[in-house]
Enzyme design. Structure first.
Site, PDB file in Angstrom:
ATOM      1  CG  ASP A 430      -2.195   0.762   1.035  1.00  0.00           C
ATOM      2  OD1 ASP A 430      -2.315   1.464   0.010  1.00  0.00           O
ATOM      3  OD2 ASP A 430      -3.080   0.659   1.902  1.00  0.00           O
ATOM      4  CD  GLU A 433       0.011   6.203  -3.168  1.00  0.00           C
ATOM      5  OE1 GLU A 433      -0.704   5.288  -3.595  1.00  0.00           O
ATOM      6  OE2 GLU A 433       0.221   6.419  -1.948  1.00  0.00           O
ATOM      7  CG  ASP A 494      -8.235   4.205  -0.501  1.00  0.00           C
ATOM      8  OD1 ASP A 494      -8.055   2.990  -0.674  1.00  0.00           O
ATOM      9  OD2 ASP A 494      -7.550   4.887   0.284  1.00  0.00           O
TER      10      ASP A 494
END
Length: 815
Positions: A430, A433, A494
């Site tokens: 996950d 970024e 998401d």
């Protein structure tokens, strides 16, 4: 984030005496030098400065163009699979103030008054322009709406690249990674900068790929990781521009004209995706998140009790206890004896995926260990950079692992390897970024250059570990960049639980595929709550205990889940995940049965799915394909982005309305409704009102669909029986059914009039042939008559396939 509109800048007079008229653009070439790989131009800019412009012939249809006012920098690449390109044949002709560079497939003309122009024919004076730089997009006399190719110069004197391209009316543009806007990027302004997108309805992106495809048959790949901005007609209707926050342009021009050829050439530059493990194509179940061993065992037990196939259960960060994360250690209070738990899971046919990210809390003892070893990204003062990431941080902040440091990679992999030894098989990688832009990395690169690239290195490091341990690598990543297709799989981030966000996810999946990435997924049901949850439950007067109490009990959207599951089943990978329970039975009996129907179908389709996946690794063509990729010559498909082809054969039309009304376009040819077996001939638009349990699904006429038996998990059974469905056969067709680490099974047919011959290679057991869309008089195998069994799906014959076989059908006339 969003800001209020600056109305003053909009509602004020236009000062035409102060137009944008920059002079740092290429005006002409003065001389040229032929080299083994192409040519170097000495160019003059409109402001009088000189510049070298490199053109290298990479292949007959791939050209590389580079410029830098400080001199072109030769360096390695994490994006490209090679930097030393062998010389490719070309010819050079100087004629009438133009230099012509030709290969066997195309030519590029460089007029002395600079305007790079590419033609689809190698012979001078022939062919059509498919690519041309913009030089005349003027505004009020000497000004420009879009200035020609050159540089923007900051007040500090820094040069930033501007590449300007002319357009033809009606062109469309695709790619640029996973963007949640329309598939056609014309009239968009798109930044390429990795961010935590927050939802899936904007051009903000976890996955940026600087590859833009044009409907005129070319693509541009910008070989850079610096921040970019693609102004795709947002400034002008006659040109677009590409902006880099760097002084070096390194651009590959790829000529198709087919999109499939472009994707193959791009994959040759940046790498083909490897085939993921076969079990990864099964169903993944997840939640944000399971909080105990008891909860995990209960979900798996219920999954098997209710007959749901499932191959992976994913654990979000609470396997480590409460945050801050990530420290890579099990919370054995909530998950006692995790090795025992995962061993039991494997006995049920379920593998374990664990959530991780590449940041370490500075409050955790692990940080002190890593700091002492120098494994984190540092700033110019030698201090560990702080990562801005709200989900798993604490007051002391987070440090990012520096994946340009081999010692850091080894240290980090060591933490994951311990988890693998306990039973984990894959990691959800996950985030990624948030790479600090003030960083100075171990290999000397700065934070601006590394920010977009960090996801590639992060996922590569995890992928290579799983490949070393298991033979085939796998991650479940969120962030990506050019080249990330080499480290599958990524999911879409998401999303809110709405049909609109499902639509955005479909568009993003298709656009990501057109960016050279064959495998991708998304959160079935949507990750977040329905949007009104935040109005209903986060009122300022509600206390925290009430908010927590209503989170699990807040109503879930059955329609969204059912429609999303249908799309998930026809994606390369399928995982249900969200803040609320995403087990199908938690949405009521109707949705449970709908989900069971589609998941059982997916497992039966595994021979088809895995075969298509193998083909994707060889061609660079995505498994979920925009209609324009399969039907490029049909102009109707140019902007269709809410239906798609799943592999070669299936046309999938997601239902994105609550009332079930949907429109579907069937291109030229015969199309067989998968559910009713009705045959329609295209091109035709079909308007449908479909019940919740129906996904509009067609099979292209003439296709061969291999299917296996129902199973609880991948490899529970061999392909016995192997069902071969043949839809409205015409002419000839041949496929190879791929199966992991096994010999492929060849299936082919040849039809002449009412005579159909079907050949099947050696199979694991029985073979069932089902002929759909035809009436059959008789069938023989080696002159022995076979029993014909009439089924709702078609006419069925079966035989022992362990030695292969040939079946001849005598068909009835349809007249």
């Amino acid at each position: 984030m969003k800001q209020n509109i600056d109305w003053k800048s909009i509602a004020e007079p236009l000062d035409v005496t102060n137009v944008y008229a920059p002079r740092h653009y290429i005006r002409s070439w003065i001389s040229f030098q032929k080299i083994d790989s192409g040519v170097i131009f000495n160019c003059k800019m409109a402001n009088g400065e000189f510049l070298d412009y490199y053109v290298d012939v990479i292949d007959a249809d791939v050209f590389r163009m580079r410029m830098n006012p400080q001199g072109v920098i030769e360096c390695g690449s994490d994006m490209l699979v090679r930097c030393d390109f062998p010389a490719s044949p070309f010819t050079l002709i100087e004629k009438d103030d133009v230099l012509i560079l030709s290969t066997e497939r195309m030519r590029i003309e460089f007029p002395r008054n600079w305007q790079v122009t590419a033609y689809d024919d190698p012979s001078p004076g022939k062919g059509h322009i498919f690519y041309q730089e913009s030089t005349d997009d003027r505004a009020y006399g000497p000004g420009f709406e879009v200035p020609p190719t050159g540089f923007e110069v900051s007040e500090a004197g820094d040069y930033f690249v501007r590449q300007s391209v002319a357009i033809r009316p009606g062109e469309s543009f695709y790619g640029l990674g996973e963007k949640f806007t329309s598939l056609d990027k014309w009239k968009h302004e798109i930044p390429l900068w990795a961010v935590d997108s927050g939802n899936v309805s904007t051009s903000r992106s976890y996955k940026n790929v600087p590859l833009i495809l044009c409907s005129s048959g070319y693509a541009l790949f910008i070989h850079s990781s610096y921040p970019m901005l693609f102004r795709m007609g947002s400034e002008s209707s006659v040109s677009y521009s590409i902006h880099l926050r760097d002084s070096q342009l390194d651009m590959f021009l790829i000529y198709g004209p087919s999109y499939k050829h472009i994707l193959k050439r791009y994959s040759e530059l940046t790498g083909f995706a490897p085939i993921p493990p076969k079990w990864s194509f099964g169903f993944w179940i997840s939640r944000a998140g399971y909080r105990s061993r008891g909860e995990v065992e209960e979900v798996i037990t219920e999954m098997r009790k209710r007959g749901f196939p499932c191959d992976v259960l994913h654990l979000d960060p609470w396997w480590m206890g409460e945050g801050p994360w990530c420290h890579y250690e099990w919370d054995e209070t909530k998950f006692p004896k995790p090795d025992e738990m995962m061993s039991w899971m494997r006995e049920q046919g379920v593998r374990t995926c664990l959530w991780i990210h590449p940041y370490v809390p500075k409050s955790n003892p692990l940080y002190k260990e890593g700091n002492a070893l120098g494994v984190f990204v540092k700033d110019k003062n030698g201090d560990d950079c702080n990562v801005m990431e709200a989900f798993s941080s604490d007051r002391e902040g987070l440090a990012a692992v520096d994946f340009t440091n081999p010692a850091a990679c080894e240290w980090w992999q060591g933490k994951l390897e311990k988890l693998i030894h306990l039973g984990t098989v894959v990691f959800k990688t996950d985030f990624g970024e948030q790479a600090p832009i003030d960083g100075l990395y171990h290999d000397g690169r700065n934070g601006l250059e590394m920010h977009n690239l960090y996801p590639l290195l992060y996922n590569r490091t995890a992928f290579e570990l799983t490949k070393r341990k298991f033979g085939r690598g796998l991650v479940w990543g969120r962030s990506a960049y050019a080249g990330s297709q080499r480290y599958p799989v990524q999911w879409g981030g998401d999303s809110y639980s709405t049909l609109n966000q499902l639509a955005c996810q479909v568009r993003a999946m298709l656009g990501y595929g057109l960016s050279g990435v064959p495998f991708s997924s998304h959160d079935v049901g949507g990750f977040d709550y329905s949007p009104h949850f935040f109005d209903d439950c986060f009122h300022v007067d509600f206390n925290e205990s009430y908010k927590e109490e209503v989170k699990d009990s807040y109503p879930k959207d059955e329609v969204v889940y059912a429609r999303w599951m249908q799309v998930g089943v026809f994606s390369s990978h399928v995982r249900a995940h969200g803040k609320q329970a995403r087990e199908p039975w938690t949405f009521g009996e109707e949705v449970e049965q709908i989900s069971l129907k589609y998941l059982k179908l997916r497992y039966r389709l595994l021979p088809y799915i895995y075969t298509q996946a193998v083909l994707s690794t060889r061609t660079g063509i995505p498994m979920t394909r925009p209609m324009l990729l399969e039907f490029q010559d049909d102009p109707t498909t140019q902007r269709i982005d809410l239906q798609y082809m799943f592999g070669d054969s299936f046309l999938v039309a997601p239902v994105l309305t609550r009332d079930g009304r949907t429109q579907v376009y069937l291109p030229a040819g015969n199309w067989v409704d998968y559910w009713t077996k009705e045959i329609l001939s295209g091109p035709v638009w079909v308007t449908m009102d479909v019940p919740l349990d129906t996904l509009p699904l067609w099979v292209r006429g003439g296709e061969i669909i291999p299917m296996g038996p129902e199973m609880d998990y991948v490899e529970q059974k061999t392909f016995d029986p192997l069902t071969i469905e043949i839809y409205s056969p015409e002419g000839e067709r041949r496929i190879l059914i791929e199966d992991e680490d096994k010999e492929p099974i060849e299936v082919s047919y040849h039809r002449i009039g009412l005579h159909l011959e079907v050949r099947v290679g050696k199979a694991p057991g029985r073979v069932e042939l089902v002929l759909i869309g035809e009436k059959v008089k008789a069938a023989w195998q080696y002159e022995k008559a076979l029993d014909l069994e009439s089924q709702p799906s078609g006419i069925r014959v079966s035989f022992d396939g362990r030695s292969g076989g040939v079946v001849v059908f005598e068909l009835e006339s349809k007249a």
